[in-house]
Write a protein that holds these residues in place. Structure first.
Motif, PDB file in Angstrom:
ATOM      1  N   LEU A  16       0.832  -1.211   0.000  1.00 23.48           N
ATOM      2  CA  LEU A  16       0.000   0.000   0.000  1.00 23.48           C
ATOM      3  C   LEU A  16       0.867   1.262   0.000  1.00 23.48           C
ATOM      4  O   LEU A  16       0.539   2.249  -0.668  1.00 23.48           O
ATOM      5  CB  LEU A  16      -0.933  -0.025   1.221  1.00 23.48           C
ATOM      6  CG  LEU A  16      -2.070   0.979   1.208  1.00 23.48           C
ATOM      7  CD1 LEU A  16      -2.990   0.760   0.003  1.00 23.48           C
ATOM      8  CD2 LEU A  16      -2.900   0.875   2.492  1.00 23.48           C
ATOM      9  N   LYS A  17       1.978   1.180   0.737  1.00 27.75           N
ATOM     10  CA  LYS A  17       2.900   2.330   0.790  1.00 27.75           C
ATOM     11  C   LYS A  17       3.342   2.719  -0.619  1.00 27.75           C
ATOM     12  O   LYS A  17       3.454   3.894  -0.940  1.00 27.75           O
ATOM     13  CB  LYS A  17       4.141   1.975   1.628  1.00 27.75           C
ATOM     14  CG  LYS A  17       3.981   2.260   3.102  1.00 27.75           C
ATOM     15  CD  LYS A  17       5.269   1.916   3.809  1.00 27.75           C
ATOM     16  CE  LYS A  17       5.118   2.099   5.307  1.00 27.75           C
ATOM     17  NZ  LYS A  17       6.149   1.426   6.061  1.00 27.75           N
ATOM     18  N   LYS A  18       3.594   1.700  -1.441  1.00 25.79           N
ATOM     19  CA  LYS A  18       4.050   1.973  -2.826  1.00 25.79           C
ATOM     20  C   LYS A  18       2.966   2.698  -3.613  1.00 25.79           C
ATOM     21  O   LYS A  18       3.251   3.605  -4.391  1.00 25.79           O
ATOM     22  CB  LYS A  18       4.422   0.655  -3.536  1.00 25.79           C
ATOM     23  CG  LYS A  18       5.711   0.080  -2.999  1.00 25.79           C
ATOM     24  CD  LYS A  18       6.140  -1.129  -3.780  1.00 25.79           C
ATOM     25  CE  LYS A  18       7.349  -1.760  -3.093  1.00 25.79           C
ATOM     26  NZ  LYS A  18       7.464  -3.176  -3.357  1.00 25.79           N
ATOM     27  N   ARG A  19       1.690   2.294  -3.394  1.00 28.99           N
ATOM     28  CA  ARG A  19       0.587   2.983  -4.100  1.00 28.99           C
ATOM     29  C   ARG A  19       0.491   4.431  -3.638  1.00 28.99           C
ATOM     30  O   ARG A  19       0.229   5.329  -4.439  1.00 28.99           O
ATOM     31  CB  ARG A  19      -0.736   2.258  -3.835  1.00 28.99           C
ATOM     32  CG  ARG A  19      -0.956   1.090  -4.787  1.00 28.99           C
ATOM     33  CD  ARG A  19      -2.075   0.199  -4.318  1.00 28.99           C
ATOM     34  NE  ARG A  19      -3.401   0.764  -4.498  1.00 28.99           N
ATOM     35  CZ  ARG A  19      -4.515   0.196  -4.014  1.00 28.99           C
ATOM     36  NH1 ARG A  19      -4.426  -0.939  -3.340  1.00 28.99           N
ATOM     37  NH2 ARG A  19      -5.691   0.761  -4.210  1.00 28.99           N
ATOM     38  N   VAL A  20       0.726   4.657  -2.344  1.00 34.10           N
ATOM     39  CA  VAL A  20       0.652   6.028  -1.805  1.00 34.10           C
ATOM     40  C   VAL A  20       1.780   6.874  -2.407  1.00 34.10           C
ATOM     41  O   VAL A  20       1.560   8.024  -2.814  1.00 34.10           O
ATOM     42  CB  VAL A  20       0.715   6.021  -0.257  1.00 34.10           C
ATOM     43  CG1 VAL A  20       0.798   7.442   0.289  1.00 34.10           C
ATOM     44  CG2 VAL A  20      -0.506   5.314   0.319  1.00 34.10           C
ATOM     45  N   VAL A  21       2.975   6.281  -2.512  1.00 32.42           N
ATOM     46  CA  VAL A  21       4.107   7.004  -3.112  1.00 32.42           C
ATOM     47  C   VAL A  21       3.743   7.405  -4.550  1.00 32.42           C
ATOM     48  O   VAL A  21       3.973   8.535  -4.974  1.00 32.42           O
ATOM     49  CB  VAL A  21       5.394   6.136  -3.073  1.00 32.42           C
ATOM     50  CG1 VAL A  21       6.507   6.742  -3.922  1.00 32.42           C
ATOM     51  CG2 VAL A  21       5.864   5.961  -1.628  1.00 32.42           C
ATOM     52  N   GLY A  22       3.128   6.457  -5.275  1.00 27.00           N
ATOM     53  CA  GLY A  22       2.703   6.719  -6.664  1.00 27.00           C
ATOM     54  C   GLY A  22       1.731   7.887  -6.715  1.00 27.00           C
ATOM     55  O   GLY A  22       1.846   8.765  -7.583  1.00 27.00           O
ATOM     56  N   LEU A  23       0.788   7.935  -5.792  1.00 27.53           N
ATOM     57  CA  LEU A  23      -0.195   9.029  -5.767  1.00 27.53           C
ATOM     58  C   LEU A  23       0.491  10.360  -5.453  1.00 27.53           C
ATOM     59  O   LEU A  23       0.211  11.381  -6.070  1.00 27.53           O
ATOM     60  CB  LEU A  23      -1.275   8.754  -4.705  1.00 27.53           C
ATOM     61  CG  LEU A  23      -2.389   7.771  -5.086  1.00 27.53           C
ATOM     62  CD1 LEU A  23      -3.246   7.426  -3.883  1.00 27.53           C
ATOM     63  CD2 LEU A  23      -3.275   8.359  -6.194  1.00 27.53           C
ATOM     64  N   LYS A  24       1.409  10.305  -4.482  1.00 27.67           N
ATOM     65  CA  LYS A  24       2.060  11.557  -4.069  1.00 27.67           C
ATOM     66  C   LYS A  24       2.917  12.147  -5.192  1.00 27.67           C
ATOM     67  O   LYS A  24       3.049  13.364  -5.285  1.00 27.67           O
ATOM     68  CB  LYS A  24       2.883  11.334  -2.795  1.00 27.67           C
ATOM     69  CG  LYS A  24       1.973  11.162  -1.580  1.00 27.67           C
ATOM     70  CD  LYS A  24       2.710  11.101  -0.281  1.00 27.67           C
ATOM     71  CE  LYS A  24       1.709  11.105   0.871  1.00 27.67           C
ATOM     72  NZ  LYS A  24       2.330  10.837   2.154  1.00 27.67           N
ATOM     73  N   LYS A  25       3.455  11.246  -6.041  1.00 32.16           N
ATOM     74  CA  LYS A  25       4.227  11.732  -7.203  1.00 32.16           C
ATOM     75  C   LYS A  25       3.336  12.558  -8.113  1.00 32.16           C
ATOM     76  O   LYS A  25       3.798  13.414  -8.849  1.00 32.16           O
ATOM     77  CB  LYS A  25       4.820  10.541  -7.976  1.00 32.16           C
ATOM     78  CG  LYS A  25       6.125  10.067  -7.372  1.00 32.16           C
ATOM     79  CD  LYS A  25       6.742   8.989  -8.246  1.00 32.16           C
ATOM     80  CE  LYS A  25       7.950   8.398  -7.540  1.00 32.16           C
ATOM     81  NZ  LYS A  25       8.190   7.028  -7.945  1.00 32.16           N
ATOM     82  N   LYS A  26       2.021  12.264  -8.071  1.00 27.45           N
ATOM     83  CA  LYS A  26       1.064  13.029  -8.900  1.00 27.45           C
ATOM     84  C   LYS A  26       0.419  14.151  -8.076  1.00 27.45           C
ATOM     85  O   LYS A  26      -0.651  14.651  -8.428  1.00 27.45           O
ATOM     86  CB  LYS A  26      -0.027  12.087  -9.421  1.00 27.45           C
ATOM     87  CG  LYS A  26       0.480  11.033 -10.372  1.00 27.45           C
ATOM     88  CD  LYS A  26      -0.717  10.266 -10.953  1.00 27.45           C
ATOM     89  CE  LYS A  26      -0.523   8.778 -10.848  1.00 27.45           C
ATOM     90  NZ  LYS A  26      -1.709   7.998 -11.021  1.00 27.45           N
ATOM     91  N   SER A  27       1.035  14.464  -6.933  1.00 25.40           N
ATOM     92  CA  SER A  27       0.537  15.499  -6.010  1.00 25.40           C
ATOM     93  C   SER A  27      -0.860  15.189  -5.461  1.00 25.40           C
ATOM     94  O   SER A  27      -1.680  16.073  -5.246  1.00 25.40           O
ATOM     95  CB  SER A  27       0.521  16.884  -6.675  1.00 25.40           C
ATOM     96  OG  SER A  27       1.822  17.239  -7.010  1.00 25.40           O
TER      97      SER A  27
END
Ligand SMILES: NC(=O)c1ccc[n+]([C@@H]2O[C@H](COP(=O)([O-])OP(=O)(O)OC[C@H]3O[C@@H](n4cnc5c(N)ncnc54)[C@H](OP(=O)(O)O)[C@@H]3O)[C@@H](O)[C@H]2O)c1
Length: 297
Positions: A16-27
Protein backbone atom coordinates in the motif's frame (compact mmCIF):
# COMPACT_ATOMS: atom_id res chain seq x y z
CA UNK A 1 -2.31 -22.88 14.00
CA UNK A 2 -2.72 -19.33 15.21
CA UNK A 3 -3.11 -16.85 12.32
CA UNK A 4 -0.77 -13.89 12.64
CA UNK A 5 -2.93 -10.96 11.56
CA UNK A 6 -0.19 -8.44 12.28
CA UNK A 7 2.24 -10.18 9.92
CA UNK A 8 -0.35 -10.36 7.14
CA UNK A 9 -1.22 -6.68 7.70
CA UNK A 10 2.47 -5.69 7.47
CA UNK A 11 2.71 -7.41 4.08
CA UNK A 12 -0.33 -5.48 2.80
CA UNK A 13 1.04 -2.25 4.31
CA UNK A 14 4.29 -2.56 2.29
CA UNK A 15 2.35 -2.82 -1.00
CA UNK A 16 0.00 0.00 0.00
CA UNK A 17 2.90 2.33 0.79
CA UNK A 18 4.05 1.97 -2.83
CA UNK A 19 0.59 2.98 -4.10
CA UNK A 20 0.65 6.03 -1.81
CA UNK A 21 4.11 7.00 -3.11
CA UNK A 22 2.70 6.72 -6.66
CA UNK A 23 -0.19 9.03 -5.77
CA UNK A 24 2.06 11.56 -4.07
CA UNK A 25 4.23 11.73 -7.20
CA UNK A 26 1.06 13.03 -8.90
CA UNK A 27 0.54 15.50 -6.01
CA UNK A 28 -2.38 13.48 -4.62
CA UNK A 29 -2.27 13.19 -0.82
CA UNK A 30 -4.78 10.59 0.43
CA UNK A 31 -6.84 11.98 3.28
CA UNK A 32 -9.74 10.66 5.34
CA UNK A 33 -11.91 12.21 8.04
CA UNK A 34 -13.21 9.96 10.81
CA UNK A 35 -16.03 11.23 13.02
CA UNK A 36 -15.87 9.75 16.53
CA UNK A 37 -18.18 10.40 19.48
CA UNK A 38 -16.49 11.59 22.67
CA UNK A 39 -18.70 9.11 24.59
CA UNK A 40 -17.12 6.14 22.77
CA UNK A 41 -13.80 5.15 24.45
CA UNK A 42 -13.29 2.04 22.31
CA UNK A 43 -14.02 3.99 19.11
CA UNK A 44 -11.43 6.56 20.15
CA UNK A 45 -8.92 3.82 20.91
CA UNK A 46 -9.43 2.13 17.51
CA UNK A 47 -9.24 5.49 15.74
CA UNK A 48 -5.86 6.10 17.40
CA UNK A 49 -4.61 2.76 15.98
CA UNK A 50 -5.97 3.68 12.53
CA UNK A 51 -4.30 7.11 12.67
CA UNK A 52 -0.93 5.54 13.58
CA UNK A 53 -1.16 3.00 10.75
CA UNK A 54 -2.27 5.72 8.32
CA UNK A 55 0.72 7.86 9.31
CA UNK A 56 3.12 4.93 8.70
CA UNK A 57 1.57 4.42 5.27
CA UNK A 58 1.67 8.07 4.25
CA UNK A 59 -2.09 8.70 4.56
CA UNK A 60 -3.62 11.52 6.61
CA UNK A 61 -6.43 10.28 8.84
CA UNK A 62 -7.98 13.12 10.81
CA UNK A 63 -10.29 12.55 13.76
CA UNK A 64 -13.22 14.92 14.22
CA UNK A 65 -14.88 14.55 17.64
CA UNK A 66 -18.54 15.18 18.36
CA UNK A 67 -20.85 14.56 21.28
CA UNK A 68 -24.07 12.54 21.18
CA UNK A 69 -25.27 14.78 24.03
CA UNK A 70 -24.82 18.04 22.14
CA UNK A 71 -27.70 18.69 19.67
CA UNK A 72 -25.77 21.60 18.13
CA UNK A 73 -22.79 19.32 17.39
CA UNK A 74 -25.09 16.61 16.01
CA UNK A 75 -26.60 19.14 13.62
CA UNK A 76 -23.10 20.41 12.84
CA UNK A 77 -22.12 16.88 11.84
CA UNK A 78 -24.42 17.07 8.79
CA UNK A 79 -22.89 20.40 7.77
CA UNK A 80 -19.36 19.08 8.19
CA UNK A 81 -20.14 16.00 6.10
CA UNK A 82 -21.48 18.14 3.23
CA UNK A 83 -18.44 20.40 3.50
CA UNK A 84 -16.01 17.48 3.30
CA UNK A 85 -18.08 15.90 0.49
CA UNK A 86 -17.24 18.99 -1.55
CA UNK A 87 -13.58 19.18 -0.48
CA UNK A 88 -11.41 17.73 -3.25
CA UNK A 89 -8.55 17.18 -0.80
CA UNK A 90 -10.66 14.78 1.28
CA UNK A 91 -11.02 11.29 -0.26
CA UNK A 92 -12.61 9.33 2.58
CA UNK A 93 -15.32 10.02 5.17
CA UNK A 94 -16.43 7.66 7.91
CA UNK A 95 -18.29 7.61 11.20
CA UNK A 96 -17.10 5.25 13.92
CA UNK A 97 -20.05 3.07 14.90
CA UNK A 98 -20.28 2.89 18.70
CA UNK A 99 -20.67 -0.37 20.61
CA UNK A 100 -24.15 -1.35 21.83
CA UNK A 101 -23.41 -0.27 25.45
CA UNK A 102 -22.53 3.25 24.25
CA UNK A 103 -25.68 3.40 22.11
CA UNK A 104 -27.90 2.34 25.02
CA UNK A 105 -26.33 4.98 27.30
CA UNK A 106 -26.73 7.83 24.82
CA UNK A 107 -29.97 7.17 22.90
CA UNK A 108 -33.50 6.64 24.20
CA UNK A 109 -33.85 3.42 22.22
CA UNK A 110 -31.88 1.44 19.63
CA UNK A 111 -34.44 2.70 17.07
CA UNK A 112 -33.51 6.31 17.82
CA UNK A 113 -29.87 5.44 17.18
CA UNK A 114 -30.72 3.57 13.98
CA UNK A 115 -32.60 6.59 12.64
CA UNK A 116 -29.67 8.86 13.47
CA UNK A 117 -27.22 6.38 11.90
CA UNK A 118 -29.20 5.93 8.68
CA UNK A 119 -29.76 9.66 8.21
CA UNK A 120 -26.18 10.66 8.99
CA UNK A 121 -24.25 7.94 7.15
CA UNK A 122 -26.37 8.51 4.04
CA UNK A 123 -25.12 12.10 3.85
CA UNK A 124 -21.67 10.74 2.94
CA UNK A 125 -20.83 10.89 -0.77
CA UNK A 126 -20.81 7.14 -1.68
CA UNK A 127 -17.55 7.67 -3.58
CA UNK A 128 -15.92 8.76 -0.30
CA UNK A 129 -17.72 6.12 1.81
CA UNK A 130 -14.57 4.12 2.62
CA UNK A 131 -16.18 1.99 5.37
CA UNK A 132 -19.20 1.09 3.20
CA UNK A 133 -21.79 2.67 5.49
CA UNK A 134 -24.18 4.22 2.96
CA UNK A 135 -27.30 2.44 1.72
CA UNK A 136 -26.07 2.90 -1.85
CA UNK A 137 -22.80 1.08 -1.25
CA UNK A 138 -24.48 -1.64 0.84
CA UNK A 139 -27.01 -2.03 -2.01
CA UNK A 140 -24.18 -2.45 -4.49
CA UNK A 141 -22.86 -5.30 -2.34
CA UNK A 142 -26.29 -6.91 -2.50
CA UNK A 143 -26.17 -7.02 -6.29
CA UNK A 144 -22.56 -8.22 -6.35
CA UNK A 145 -21.09 -4.90 -7.56
CA UNK A 146 -19.27 -3.57 -4.48
CA UNK A 147 -17.61 -0.14 -4.63
CA UNK A 148 -15.88 -0.71 -1.27
CA UNK A 149 -16.05 -3.68 1.07
CA UNK A 150 -16.60 -2.85 4.76
CA UNK A 151 -13.10 -2.91 6.28
CA UNK A 152 -13.76 -5.85 8.62
CA UNK A 153 -15.31 -7.87 5.81
CA UNK A 154 -12.23 -7.21 3.66
CA UNK A 155 -10.05 -8.24 6.64
CA UNK A 156 -11.84 -11.57 7.03
CA UNK A 157 -11.51 -12.22 3.29
CA UNK A 158 -7.75 -11.55 3.52
CA UNK A 159 -7.49 -14.17 6.28
CA UNK A 160 -9.44 -16.69 4.17
CA UNK A 161 -7.20 -15.90 1.17
CA UNK A 162 -4.12 -16.35 3.39
CA UNK A 163 -5.33 -19.85 4.25
CA UNK A 164 -6.81 -21.01 0.91
CA UNK A 165 -4.71 -18.85 -1.47
CA UNK A 166 -7.67 -18.42 -3.84
CA UNK A 167 -11.34 -17.47 -3.51
CA UNK A 168 -12.22 -20.43 -5.76
CA UNK A 169 -11.42 -22.68 -2.81
CA UNK A 170 -14.54 -21.29 -1.11
CA UNK A 171 -16.77 -23.21 -3.52
CA UNK A 172 -18.85 -25.75 -1.62
CA UNK A 173 -17.46 -24.74 1.78
CA UNK A 174 -19.90 -24.71 4.68
CA UNK A 175 -19.51 -21.41 6.54
CA UNK A 176 -21.34 -20.42 9.72
CA UNK A 177 -21.38 -16.73 10.61
CA UNK A 178 -22.37 -15.70 14.13
CA UNK A 179 -23.68 -12.12 14.17
CA UNK A 180 -25.59 -10.53 11.33
CA UNK A 181 -25.19 -6.77 11.59
CA UNK A 182 -25.32 -4.65 8.41
CA UNK A 183 -21.65 -3.66 8.77
CA UNK A 184 -20.30 -7.14 9.35
CA UNK A 185 -22.17 -10.45 9.27
CA UNK A 186 -24.69 -9.60 6.53
CA UNK A 187 -22.27 -8.16 3.92
CA UNK A 188 -19.77 -10.93 4.69
CA UNK A 189 -22.47 -13.57 4.12
CA UNK A 190 -23.33 -12.02 0.74
CA UNK A 191 -19.73 -11.92 -0.39
CA UNK A 192 -18.98 -15.51 0.66
CA UNK A 193 -22.21 -16.82 -0.89
CA UNK A 194 -21.42 -15.01 -4.15
CA UNK A 195 -18.08 -16.84 -4.15
CA UNK A 196 -19.62 -20.28 -3.95
CA UNK A 197 -19.81 -20.96 -0.21
CA UNK A 198 -22.92 -22.18 1.56
CA UNK A 199 -23.54 -19.72 4.36
CA UNK A 200 -25.57 -20.00 7.55
CA UNK A 201 -26.12 -16.59 9.11
CA UNK A 202 -26.92 -16.76 12.82
CA UNK A 203 -28.25 -14.22 15.29
CA UNK A 204 -29.22 -14.06 18.94
CA UNK A 205 -32.37 -16.14 18.34
CA UNK A 206 -30.60 -19.01 16.57
CA UNK A 207 -31.21 -22.31 18.34
CA UNK A 208 -28.63 -25.01 18.88
CA UNK A 209 -25.53 -23.20 17.59
CA UNK A 210 -23.45 -26.27 18.41
CA UNK A 211 -25.14 -28.45 15.79
CA UNK A 212 -24.37 -25.78 13.15
CA UNK A 213 -20.80 -24.92 14.14
CA UNK A 214 -19.75 -28.56 14.62
CA UNK A 215 -20.21 -29.34 10.90
CA UNK A 216 -18.91 -26.01 9.53
CA UNK A 217 -15.63 -25.77 7.59
CA UNK A 218 -15.25 -22.15 8.70
CA UNK A 219 -16.83 -20.36 11.69
CA UNK A 220 -16.73 -16.58 11.62
CA UNK A 221 -17.82 -14.85 14.79
CA UNK A 222 -18.85 -11.20 14.88
CA UNK A 223 -20.83 -10.83 18.09
CA UNK A 224 -18.82 -9.35 20.98
CA UNK A 225 -19.72 -12.10 23.46
CA UNK A 226 -16.67 -13.61 25.23
CA UNK A 227 -16.48 -17.41 25.22
CA UNK A 228 -19.50 -17.73 22.91
CA UNK A 229 -17.54 -20.37 20.94
CA UNK A 230 -16.52 -23.20 23.21
CA UNK A 231 -14.28 -26.22 22.61
CA UNK A 232 -17.36 -28.45 22.24
CA UNK A 233 -18.63 -26.33 19.34
CA UNK A 234 -15.60 -26.87 17.08
CA UNK A 235 -14.04 -29.85 15.31
CA UNK A 236 -10.46 -30.82 14.54
CA UNK A 237 -10.83 -29.52 10.95
CA UNK A 238 -12.46 -26.21 11.92
CA UNK A 239 -11.18 -22.80 10.91
CA UNK A 240 -12.17 -20.08 13.42
CA UNK A 241 -12.12 -16.43 12.42
CA UNK A 242 -12.89 -14.32 15.46
CA UNK A 243 -13.94 -10.74 14.67
CA UNK A 244 -15.72 -10.16 17.98
CA UNK A 245 -14.12 -7.80 20.47
CA UNK A 246 -15.10 -6.97 24.02
CA UNK A 247 -13.23 -5.17 26.77
CA UNK A 248 -13.00 -7.36 29.84
CA UNK A 249 -11.13 -5.56 32.63
CA UNK A 250 -8.11 -4.06 30.90
CA UNK A 251 -8.04 -6.70 28.15
CA UNK A 252 -9.72 -6.94 24.75
CA UNK A 253 -11.03 -10.45 24.14
CA UNK A 254 -12.81 -12.15 21.24
CA UNK A 255 -15.84 -14.45 20.99
CA UNK A 256 -13.88 -17.72 21.07
CA UNK A 257 -12.59 -19.45 24.19
CA UNK A 258 -9.16 -19.08 22.58
CA UNK A 259 -6.94 -20.87 25.14
CA UNK A 260 -9.12 -23.99 25.17
CA UNK A 261 -9.70 -24.10 21.42
CA UNK A 262 -6.39 -23.16 19.81
CA UNK A 263 -4.83 -26.63 19.95
CA UNK A 264 -7.95 -28.42 18.71
CA UNK A 265 -8.62 -26.60 15.41
CA UNK A 266 -6.64 -26.16 12.15
CA UNK A 267 -6.64 -22.36 12.21
CA UNK A 268 -7.78 -19.72 14.67
CA UNK A 269 -7.35 -15.95 14.74
CA UNK A 270 -6.38 -14.42 18.09
CA UNK A 271 -7.90 -11.29 19.66
CA UNK A 272 -6.06 -8.97 19.63
CA UNK A 273 -3.69 -9.53 16.70
CA UNK A 274 -6.01 -11.33 14.28
CA UNK A 275 -8.82 -9.60 12.39
CA UNK A 276 -8.10 -6.16 13.97
CA UNK A 277 -4.79 -5.24 12.24
CA UNK A 278 -6.22 -6.42 8.91
CA UNK A 279 -9.33 -4.28 9.42
CA UNK A 280 -7.12 -1.23 9.89
CA UNK A 281 -5.08 -1.88 6.75
CA UNK A 282 -8.22 -2.72 4.73
CA UNK A 283 -9.69 0.66 5.65
CA UNK A 284 -6.46 2.33 4.51
CA UNK A 285 -6.64 0.39 1.22
CA UNK A 286 -10.17 1.75 0.72
CA UNK A 287 -8.94 5.31 1.32
CA UNK A 288 -6.21 4.86 -1.29
CA UNK A 289 -8.72 3.31 -3.72
CA UNK A 290 -11.09 6.26 -3.17
CA UNK A 291 -8.23 8.71 -3.83
CA UNK A 292 -7.23 6.84 -7.02
CA UNK A 293 -10.84 6.71 -8.27
CA UNK A 294 -11.75 10.31 -7.40
CA UNK A 295 -8.61 11.72 -8.92
CA UNK A 296 -8.96 9.74 -12.16
CA UNK A 297 -12.66 10.70 -12.59
N1 LIG B 1 -12.18 -6.89 14.69
C1 LIG B 1 -12.62 -5.79 14.11
O1 LIG B 1 -11.90 -5.15 13.34
C2 LIG B 1 -14.02 -5.35 14.35
C3 LIG B 1 -14.63 -4.35 13.58
C4 LIG B 1 -15.95 -4.03 13.81
C5 LIG B 1 -16.64 -4.66 14.84
N2 LIG B 1 -15.99 -5.59 15.60
C6 LIG B 1 -16.66 -6.31 16.69
O2 LIG B 1 -17.61 -7.21 16.14
C7 LIG B 1 -18.66 -7.41 17.07
C8 LIG B 1 -19.98 -7.14 16.39
O3 LIG B 1 -20.06 -5.78 16.02
P1 LIG B 1 -21.38 -5.19 15.34
O4 LIG B 1 -21.22 -3.75 15.20
O5 LIG B 1 -21.70 -6.05 14.17
O6 LIG B 1 -22.43 -5.49 16.55
P2 LIG B 1 -24.01 -5.47 16.60
O7 LIG B 1 -24.55 -4.54 15.59
O8 LIG B 1 -24.35 -5.31 18.04
O9 LIG B 1 -24.42 -6.94 16.14
C9 LIG B 1 -24.18 -8.06 16.93
C10 LIG B 1 -24.77 -9.28 16.24
O10 LIG B 1 -24.53 -10.41 17.08
C11 LIG B 1 -25.71 -11.19 17.15
N3 LIG B 1 -25.75 -11.96 18.39
C12 LIG B 1 -25.93 -11.53 19.66
N4 LIG B 1 -25.87 -12.55 20.52
C13 LIG B 1 -25.67 -13.67 19.77
C14 LIG B 1 -25.53 -15.05 20.08
N5 LIG B 1 -25.59 -15.49 21.35
N6 LIG B 1 -25.31 -15.91 19.06
C15 LIG B 1 -25.25 -15.48 17.77
N7 LIG B 1 -25.36 -14.19 17.42
C16 LIG B 1 -25.58 -13.30 18.41
C17 LIG B 1 -26.84 -10.21 17.05
O11 LIG B 1 -27.98 -10.91 16.65
P3 LIG B 1 -29.43 -10.24 16.46
O12 LIG B 1 -29.34 -9.58 15.12
O13 LIG B 1 -30.37 -11.39 16.48
O14 LIG B 1 -29.60 -9.29 17.60
C18 LIG B 1 -26.29 -9.22 16.02
O15 LIG B 1 -26.57 -9.66 14.70
C19 LIG B 1 -18.36 -6.48 18.25
O16 LIG B 1 -17.67 -7.18 19.23
C20 LIG B 1 -17.45 -5.43 17.64
O17 LIG B 1 -16.60 -4.85 18.61
C21 LIG B 1 -14.73 -5.95 15.37
Amino acid sequence: MVVNGKKLANQVEKKLKKRVVGLKKKSIFPKCISFVATQDPEGNFYTKLKKEAAFRTGILLKKVSFSFKNPKQLKGLSKLISRFNGDKKVHGLMIQKPAKEVILKNFKTINHFQNFWLETTNLINPEKDVDCLTSQNLGRLLIGQPRFLPATVAAIIKIIMGIFKSLEMLEGKNIVILGSSPILGKPLALFLKDNGATVTLCGSKTKDLLSLTKVADIIVSCVGHPKLITKEMVGSKSIIIDAGTKKVGQKIVGDADFENIKDKVVYITPVPGGVGPLTVISLLENIVLAAENLESA
